[in-house]
Write a protein that holds these residues in place. Structure first.
Motif, PDB file in Angstrom:
ATOM      1  N   THR A 133      85.522  99.533   5.550  1.00  0.00           N
ATOM      2  CA  THR A 133      85.752  98.279   6.271  1.00  0.00           C
ATOM      3  C   THR A 133      86.320  98.545   7.668  1.00  0.00           C
ATOM      4  O   THR A 133      85.980  97.837   8.621  1.00  0.00           O
ATOM      5  CB  THR A 133      86.688  97.347   5.485  1.00  0.00           C
ATOM      6  OG1 THR A 133      87.889  98.049   5.126  1.00  0.00           O
ATOM      7  CG2 THR A 133      86.015  96.850   4.217  1.00  0.00           C
ATOM      8  N   LYS A 134      87.144  99.575   7.806  1.00  0.00           N
ATOM      9  CA  LYS A 134      87.653  99.930   9.139  1.00  0.00           C
ATOM     10  C   LYS A 134      86.521 100.440  10.036  1.00  0.00           C
ATOM     11  O   LYS A 134      86.493 100.140  11.232  1.00  0.00           O
ATOM     12  CB  LYS A 134      88.752 100.986   9.015  1.00  0.00           C
ATOM     13  CG  LYS A 134      90.076 100.442   8.471  1.00  0.00           C
ATOM     14  CD  LYS A 134      91.149 101.522   8.440  1.00  0.00           C
ATOM     15  CE  LYS A 134      92.478 100.947   7.972  1.00  0.00           C
ATOM     16  NZ  LYS A 134      93.539 101.992   7.910  1.00  0.00           N
ATOM     17  N   LEU A 135      85.594 101.189   9.446  1.00  0.00           N
ATOM     18  CA  LEU A 135      84.437 101.663  10.208  1.00  0.00           C
ATOM     19  C   LEU A 135      83.599 100.475  10.680  1.00  0.00           C
ATOM     20  O   LEU A 135      83.130 100.444  11.831  1.00  0.00           O
ATOM     21  CB  LEU A 135      83.606 102.596   9.337  1.00  0.00           C
ATOM     22  CG  LEU A 135      82.489 103.405  10.018  1.00  0.00           C
ATOM     23  CD1 LEU A 135      83.064 104.352  11.056  1.00  0.00           C
ATOM     24  CD2 LEU A 135      81.694 104.183   8.966  1.00  0.00           C
ATOM     25  N   ALA A 136      83.409  99.490   9.812  1.00  0.00           N
ATOM     26  CA  ALA A 136      82.648  98.296  10.178  1.00  0.00           C
ATOM     27  C   ALA A 136      83.356  97.500  11.262  1.00  0.00           C
ATOM     28  O   ALA A 136      82.732  97.007  12.210  1.00  0.00           O
ATOM     29  CB  ALA A 136      82.424  97.428   8.940  1.00  0.00           C
ATOM     30  N   GLU A 137      84.674  97.383  11.132  1.00  0.00           N
ATOM     31  CA  GLU A 137      85.448  96.655  12.136  1.00  0.00           C
ATOM     32  C   GLU A 137      85.334  97.323  13.497  1.00  0.00           C
ATOM     33  O   GLU A 137      85.171  96.662  14.521  1.00  0.00           O
ATOM     34  CB  GLU A 137      86.912  96.581  11.697  1.00  0.00           C
ATOM     35  CG  GLU A 137      87.784  95.718  12.590  1.00  0.00           C
ATOM     36  CD  GLU A 137      89.186  95.577  12.044  1.00  0.00           C
ATOM     37  OE1 GLU A 137      89.877  94.627  12.443  1.00  0.00           O
ATOM     38  OE2 GLU A 137      89.601  96.421  11.218  1.00  0.00           O
ATOM     39  N   ALA A 138      85.369  98.669  13.519  1.00  0.00           N
ATOM     40  CA  ALA A 138      85.234  99.406  14.778  1.00  0.00           C
ATOM     41  C   ALA A 138      83.856  99.205  15.396  1.00  0.00           C
ATOM     42  O   ALA A 138      83.709  99.285  16.621  1.00  0.00           O
ATOM     43  CB  ALA A 138      85.484 100.894  14.529  1.00  0.00           C
ATOM     44  N   ALA A 139      82.859  98.923  14.549  1.00  0.00           N
ATOM     45  CA  ALA A 139      81.499  98.688  15.048  1.00  0.00           C
ATOM     46  C   ALA A 139      81.288  97.237  15.464  1.00  0.00           C
ATOM     47  O   ALA A 139      80.183  96.869  15.880  1.00  0.00           O
ATOM     48  CB  ALA A 139      80.483  99.074  13.978  1.00  0.00           C
TER      49      ALA A 139
END
Length: 275
Positions: A193-199
């Motif tokens: 979810t953090k990776l998605a938020e960064a994207a």
């Protein structure tokens, strides 16, 4: 939680289908249910969310005309205008190399999906958030060989004990324990979810862990397709943008309540877990 069932003669249409971890070519692949499931769904866009093929098991290839039929079905849909997006995982990582192609399919490691309600989802297999040592190809290959051996033992034990496919065996309990030990729990979801938020996305859709689910982490949505070895589930988006898990079963029953003692070749879809 609402649930429904769809008979095999009533294909259901969706805006998007997300399906992962078919492991075509591996001993553990449930190709019959995969084939039956696909007959029951139509979608404008199909995301193949990794480990569609098992190219790292290193043992004998388990391939039948049914495997060809699954690929033929997906290729035929692409030829008819369905958008098919293939996001290779760790077991089919060879398809991440430049120049890899399947006719009619888009191939990429990650994609940004815009849902009908305006929400956006980062779509990827999920092994990108494994601990570093688990991302080594040697570990994937070793794990595939161990898995094949354990599945063979599990089949023998099930026959001796008279267990159905839906009853949990000793090997199933080992797998559940190992998934938790290999960081497939909350830490795995948080990283994704953090990776998605960064994207810049509002959620993530993945596979890899063989643990289906649709949950929220703060303002972010985490959705896991599940797999076609253990859970036999896929994720769909309806035309309003809502996500829902579909579970394959051999007779129409609510999701989460598998039947026992029924024919091995029937099929239906049982829905639940809408967001």
């Amino acid at each position: 939680m609402p649930s429904r069932s769809v008979g095999r003669n009533a294909p259901k249409s969706y805006r998007s289908l997300f399906i992962s971890d078919l492991h075509l070519g591996a001993r553990a692949c449930r190709v019959g249910p995969v084939q039956e499931f696909l007959r029951g769904v139509e979608a404008e866009t199909i995301y193949l969310v990794g480990d569609i093929f098992d190219l790292w098991h290193g043992g004998r290839l388990h391939w039948t005309p049914r495997h060809d039929a699954v690929l033929g079905d997906l290729r035929a849909r692409a030829a008819r205008g369905t958008r098919v997006v293939y996001l290779p995982g760790n077991h089919d990582a060879a398809m991440r190399t430049p120049g890899a192609r399947v006719e009619g399919w888009e191939i990429c490691e990650a994609a940004l999906h815009r849902a009908a309600d305006g929400r956006s989802y980062l779509v990827l297999h999920g092994d990108q958030c494994d601990p570093r040592f688990l991302r080594w190809h040697l570990m994937t290959r070793l794990g595939s060989r161990i898995d094949a051996s354990m599945r063979q033992v599990d089949g023998w034990m099930r026959r001796r004990a008279g267990l159905t496919d839906w009853e949990r065996s000793f090997i199933d309990r080992i797998y559940a324990w190992s998934y938790n030990m290999l960081a497939m729990g909350d830490g795995f979801e948080t990283k994704l979810t953090k990776l998605a938020e960064a994207a810049g996305a509002t959620g993530v859709i993945c596979g890899h862990s063989h643990k289906p689910g649709v949950r929220t982490h703060g303002q972010m949505t985490y959705a896991n397709c599940g797999d076609w070895v253990d859970s036999l589930t896929a994720l769909v988006e309806d035309f309003d943008g809502r996500l829902q898990l579909l579970a394959y079963d051999r007779v129409p029953v609510p999701a989460g309540r598998p039947s026992s003692g029924t024919s091995a070749e029937g099929g239906a879809l049982a829905g639940g877990a809408a967001t």
